[in-house]
Design an enzyme around this catalytic site. Structure first.
Site, short mmCIF file in Angstrom:
data_model
loop_
_atom_site.label_atom_id
_atom_site.label_comp_id
_atom_site.label_asym_id
_atom_site.label_seq_id
_atom_site.Cartn_x
_atom_site.Cartn_y
_atom_site.Cartn_z
N ASP A 1 0.78 -1.24 0.00
CA ASP A 1 0.00 0.00 0.00
C ASP A 1 0.82 1.30 0.00
OD1 ASP A 1 -1.80 -2.05 0.41
OD2 ASP A 1 -2.74 -1.15 2.17
N GLU B 1 1.53 -9.53 11.51
CA GLU B 1 1.30 -9.18 10.09
C GLU B 1 2.64 -8.93 9.39
OE1 GLU B 1 -1.09 -5.67 9.71
OE2 GLU B 1 -1.35 -5.88 7.54
C1 DGY Z 1 -5.94 -1.68 4.17
O1 DGY Z 1 -7.07 -1.29 4.44
O2 DGY Z 1 -4.93 -1.37 4.81
C2 DGY Z 1 -5.75 -2.63 3.10
O3 DGY Z 1 -4.41 -2.93 2.87
C3 DGY Z 1 -6.42 -2.23 1.84
O4 DGY Z 1 -6.43 -3.34 1.03
#
Ligand code: DGY
Length: 421
Positions: free
Chosen positions: A162, A392
């Site tokens: 992201d 994560e």
């Molecule tokens: C988030 O909401 O952080 C996700 O990675 C979007 O897919």
């Protein structure tokens, strides 16, 4: 190890909402695309039928044009933003309007290789072949309208990485007009210094607003989106998945699909070499709006090894970059060059290590004739979990766990790879 295996299986079962697994409770309470595919590898280690259910439930939300969405909102949840109303895709079940790295075909091929119940596996793989082919065709047509051998992404969330520094310049050009007030939910679950910043979220939401207002029509979006980047990571994973899907098509006697895939593979092999940055000795994403390579070296480039797409001379230089990164941190592989001034050991995709990336990249290292690097990534992955648990992502400077806890794909990577001999 047996205790950790048991704990990993308990995470998968605990995050199982019935045919699909959420990445983690609270932070990600729905089905995510590439999470589910990679998680199927974990399920397959103790329940093969359940692994196939995971993939089937994702593909059940496939759009008519072939796209497989990045989130499927099977059941409502108040703990995540932006939810179905913000996406406004009008689908049943509701979904987001964008996709994610297409690792499904690669996973399916792997499930076939490791199957103990061959009859079940063959039948289920064969039944989803047309859906996988339609998704790949969607990428190569709607996201590569000029046939350049490179697909464009219209939102950083499509890459799965992201807030990678790769997008900094392209993100800076995205306006934030009309985004308005909103309340982030992620910060109720995870410390702000481990997540993307508000300036990122403003732009993420602007891009969603743009897509919603454009009715999520695939062709128009590629050209009109305020952000369009040929991401090295998703292009490499698509090429790898095309190879795997071609092998599946051959196996199941679908000559037409195999032929189309051969064409896409040849086009991508050529297209991807245009992303080589000779000065840095790595591959970089291309900003489709400016035509320039981005100004960051991220871990997405190593997925070119996973794609088996790096010619000999370039391979040596790319591996030298990985050697340099791994010499700089005790735990690999960091998501950004540790020498980059923007390196941030705790912030999501701007430094931390991810087990799914280690798994995919280690496969590429083996292909590239560097089993030592593959072994290092596996040992580091194992050490981070042993030290901190199933987080994560992890801090490459000390192996501390970050982001969401009891995380499904980390547990799955343990079961399918890192925790095994
Ligand atoms: C988030 O909401 O952080 C996700 O990675 C979007 O897919």
């Amino acid at each position: 190890m047996a205790d950790l295996d048991q704990a990993a299986r308990a995470i998968l079962r605990g995050n199982d909402l019935g045919g699909y697994t959420v990445p983690t409770a609270g932070l990600y309470p729905f089905q995510w695309n590439w999470d589910s595919c990679l998680v199927a590898l974990g399920w397959a280690t103790f329940d093969e039928a359940r692994a196939w259910d995971e993939i089937d439930s994702l593909l059940s939300a496939q759009w008519d044009d072939g796209m497989v969405p990045h989130i499927v909102f099977h059941k409502p949840s108040p703990t995540y933003f932006p939810g179905p109303d913000v996406w406004g895709t009008g689908r049943t079940p509701p979904t987001s309007g964008i996709t994610q790295p297409p690792v499904a075909a690669t996973v399916v091929r792997r499930l076939l290789e490791t199957a103990t119940d061959t009859a079940l596996t063959e039948a289920r793989a064969r039944s989803i072949l047309p859906k996988l082919f339609a998704w790949h065709r969607w990428f190569h047509t709607h996201r590569d309208p000029q046939g350049e051998g490179l697909v464009g992404i219209i939102h950083p969330w499509e890459t799965g990485r992201d807030n990678a520094a790769d997008w900094d310049a392209a993100m800076a050009a995205v306006p934030t007009d009309g985004v308005g007030d909103y309340q982030r939910r992620d910060l109720q679950h995870v410390d702000a210094d481990q997540r993307p910043k508000k300036a990122d979220y403003d732009r993420y939401l602007y891009m969603v607003k743009h897509g919603r207002e454009a009715g999520w029509v695939a062709d128009g979006l590629h050209d009109s989106a305020p952000f369009c980047v040929a991401d090295i990571g998703i292009n490499a994973l698509l090429l790898r998945a095309d190879r795997d899907l071609a092998a599946l098509a051959e196996r199941f006697g679908d000559g037409a699909a195999a032929g189309a895939l051969a064409g896409w593979i040849a086009r991508s092999e050529a297209g991807l070499q245009r992303l080589w940055h000779d000065g840095e000795g790595t591959y970089r994403s291309l900003d489709r709006r400016t035509g320039a390579l981005v100004d960051a070296s991220g871990s997405g480039a190593f997925l070119m090894l996973t794609a088996r797409a790096v010619p000999d001379d370039r391979r040596q230089r790319l591996l030298a970059m990985m050697d340099r990164w791994l010499a700089a941190v005790p735990y690999g592989v960091p998501s950004l060059d540790p020498a980059d001034p923007r390196f941030d050991a705790k912030r999501y995709w701007r430094g931390p290590c991810w087990l799914i990336m280690n798994y995919l990249i280690a496969d590429g290292c083996t292909w590239a004739g560097r089993p030592d690097l593959a072994a290092r990534l596996k040992a580091d992955s194992r050490a981070m979990v042993e030290k901190s648990g199933f987080w994560e992502y992890f801090d490459p400077t000390d192996g501390a766990g970050l982001g969401g806890d009891s995380f499904t794909w980390t547990a799955a990577m343990w079961l399918a790879w890192a925790g095994q001999a």
